[in-house]
Every structure is written in C-alpha cells, then in structure tokens.
Design a protein around this motif. Structure first.
Motif, PDB file in Angstrom:
ATOM      1  N   GLY A 174       4.742  14.651 -10.968  1.00  0.00           N
ATOM      2  CA  GLY A 174       5.799  14.809 -11.960  1.00  0.00           C
ATOM      3  C   GLY A 174       7.194  14.509 -11.441  1.00  0.00           C
ATOM      4  N   ALA A 175       7.295  14.049 -10.203  1.00  0.00           N
ATOM      5  CA  ALA A 175       8.603  13.718  -9.644  1.00  0.00           C
ATOM      6  C   ALA A 175       9.183  12.446 -10.260  1.00  0.00           C
ATOM      7  N   GLU A 176       8.314  11.585 -10.764  1.00  0.00           N
ATOM      8  CA  GLU A 176       8.725  10.350 -11.438  1.00  0.00           C
ATOM      9  C   GLU A 176       7.936  10.260 -12.743  1.00  0.00           C
ATOM     10  N   PRO A 177       8.510   9.668 -13.763  1.00  0.00           N
ATOM     11  CA  PRO A 177       7.774   9.548 -15.022  1.00  0.00           C
ATOM     12  C   PRO A 177       6.603   8.570 -14.893  1.00  0.00           C
ATOM     13  N   ALA A 178       5.481   8.929 -15.484  1.00  0.00           N
ATOM     14  CA  ALA A 178       4.309   8.057 -15.489  1.00  0.00           C
ATOM     15  C   ALA A 178       4.285   7.311 -16.815  1.00  0.00           C
ATOM     16  N   THR A 179       4.597   6.039 -16.761  1.00  0.00           N
ATOM     17  CA  THR A 179       4.578   5.220 -17.970  1.00  0.00           C
ATOM     18  C   THR A 179       3.543   4.106 -17.801  1.00  0.00           C
ATOM     19  N   LEU A 180       3.129   3.560 -18.921  1.00  0.00           N
ATOM     20  CA  LEU A 180       2.157   2.474 -18.881  1.00  0.00           C
ATOM     21  C   LEU A 180       2.702   1.294 -18.086  1.00  0.00           C
ATOM     22  N   LEU A 181       3.961   0.964 -18.275  1.00  0.00           N
ATOM     23  CA  LEU A 181       4.547  -0.166 -17.554  1.00  0.00           C
ATOM     24  C   LEU A 181       4.526   0.066 -16.050  1.00  0.00           C
ATOM     25  N   ARG A 182       4.856   1.267 -15.612  1.00  0.00           N
ATOM     26  CA  ARG A 182       4.818   1.568 -14.171  1.00  0.00           C
ATOM     27  C   ARG A 182       3.404   1.412 -13.615  1.00  0.00           C
ATOM     28  N   VAL A 183       2.430   1.905 -14.339  1.00  0.00           N
ATOM     29  CA  VAL A 183       1.036   1.794 -13.892  1.00  0.00           C
ATOM     30  C   VAL A 183       0.621   0.329 -13.818  1.00  0.00           C
ATOM     31  N   VAL A 184       0.977  -0.451 -14.828  1.00  0.00           N
ATOM     32  CA  VAL A 184       0.652  -1.881 -14.827  1.00  0.00           C
ATOM     33  C   VAL A 184       1.295  -2.569 -13.626  1.00  0.00           C
ATOM     34  N   LEU A 185       2.539  -2.235 -13.333  1.00  0.00           N
ATOM     35  CA  LEU A 185       3.213  -2.866 -12.192  1.00  0.00           C
ATOM     36  C   LEU A 185       2.579  -2.465 -10.865  1.00  0.00           C
TER      37      LEU A 185
ATOM     38  N   VAL B  30       0.844  -1.199   0.000  1.00  0.00           N
ATOM     39  CA  VAL B  30       0.000   0.000   0.000  1.00  0.00           C
ATOM     40  C   VAL B  30       0.880   1.250   0.000  1.00  0.00           C
ATOM     41  N   GLY B  31       1.885   1.261   0.868  1.00  0.00           N
ATOM     42  CA  GLY B  31       2.782   2.414   0.934  1.00  0.00           C
ATOM     43  C   GLY B  31       3.557   2.635  -0.348  1.00  0.00           C
ATOM     44  N   ALA B  32       4.079   1.577  -0.909  1.00  0.00           N
ATOM     45  CA  ALA B  32       4.873   1.704  -2.135  1.00  0.00           C
ATOM     46  C   ALA B  32       4.011   2.151  -3.310  1.00  0.00           C
ATOM     47  N   ALA B  33       2.830   1.563  -3.444  1.00  0.00           N
ATOM     48  CA  ALA B  33       1.950   1.927  -4.558  1.00  0.00           C
ATOM     49  C   ALA B  33       1.523   3.390  -4.461  1.00  0.00           C
ATOM     50  N   LEU B  34       1.117   3.824  -3.279  1.00  0.00           N
ATOM     51  CA  LEU B  34       0.681   5.210  -3.125  1.00  0.00           C
ATOM     52  C   LEU B  34       1.835   6.194  -3.285  1.00  0.00           C
ATOM     53  N   THR B  35       3.007   5.827  -2.800  1.00  0.00           N
ATOM     54  CA  THR B  35       4.175   6.697  -2.957  1.00  0.00           C
ATOM     55  C   THR B  35       4.492   6.881  -4.435  1.00  0.00           C
ATOM     56  N   MET B  36       4.466   5.800  -5.191  1.00  0.00           N
ATOM     57  CA  MET B  36       4.730   5.887  -6.630  1.00  0.00           C
ATOM     58  C   MET B  36       3.652   6.674  -7.357  1.00  0.00           C
ATOM     59  N   LEU B  37       2.392   6.427  -7.021  1.00  0.00           N
ATOM     60  CA  LEU B  37       1.307   7.160  -7.679  1.00  0.00           C
ATOM     61  C   LEU B  37       1.408   8.657  -7.402  1.00  0.00           C
ATOM     62  N   TYR B  38       1.724   9.016  -6.172  1.00  0.00           N
ATOM     63  CA  TYR B  38       1.880  10.428  -5.828  1.00  0.00           C
ATOM     64  C   TYR B  38       3.058  11.040  -6.595  1.00  0.00           C
ATOM     65  N   ALA B  39       4.161  10.319  -6.656  1.00  0.00           N
ATOM     66  CA  ALA B  39       5.339  10.820  -7.373  1.00  0.00           C
ATOM     67  C   ALA B  39       5.043  10.996  -8.859  1.00  0.00           C
ATOM     68  N   MET B  40       4.291  10.086  -9.432  1.00  0.00           N
ATOM     69  CA  MET B  40       3.940  10.218 -10.840  1.00  0.00           C
ATOM     70  C   MET B  40       2.950  11.365 -11.046  1.00  0.00           C
TER      71      MET B  40
END
Length: 104
Positions: free
Chosen positions: A78-89, A65-75
C-alpha cells in the motif's frame, strides 16, 4: 549459473532499495543494516555475473528485476497505488528481461 546469480542479485537490489526507503536517511539502525548487507551482496552478485554475461545485458536485467520487485512490494504493502497501468508496465519490464535472456 550466472543468470541465477544475476536474478538473485536483482532480488537483493529490491531488498536494499526498500530498506533504504525505510531507513529514514540511514538514521534507523535495523533498516540501515539490512540496506548495507543487501547492497554489498547485490553488488557482489552483479560483479560475479558480469564475469560471463555482457555488461549491458547484465546491468539491464539486474535493474529491471530490482525495479519490478520494488514496485510490486510497494504496491502490495500500500505504499504505492496499484493501478492496471502500473501492473502492465511492470509486466513489460519483465518481458524485456526475458527477451534479453532469449537473445543473450
């Protein structure tokens, strides 16, 4: 109730992880205070949930939960690139968490 506390603790994990990144090595007061408060509450919630949930399952859900939300917030910021592969993962991580809930 334990599952609700666990998910809330996972959300707080995303908060403290993001605040830690913004604290500039714990040198900025605001993010450092948010980090410390969210970390304390997140760990307390995890400990409470682990009273009734299996340790491995609780820890895996908390981290996911923490990792998924941290990544979604970063994407989203704009702090991290939002790519289809990242979203799928990330969706895969969430799917695994749901699977753990179903079998746990």
């Amino acid at each position: 109730m334990a599952w609700l506390v666990l998910v809330a603790s996972g959300v707080l994990e995303a908060v403290w992880a993001t605040a830690l990144g913004r604290s500039d090595g714990l040198t900025r007061l605001g993010p450092t205070v948010v980090f410390a408060a969210a970390l304390t509450a997140s760990m307390a919630g995890l400990a409470l949930a682990m009273r009734t949930l299996p340790t491995g399952t609780a820890y895996a859900v908390w981290v996911a939960v923490g990792a998924a939300l941290t990544m979604l917030y970063a994407m989203a910021t704009g702090a991290e690139p939002a790519t289809l592969l990242r979203v799928v993962l990330i969706v895969t991580i969430v799917g695994c968490v749901v699977g753990l809930k179903i079998v746990g």
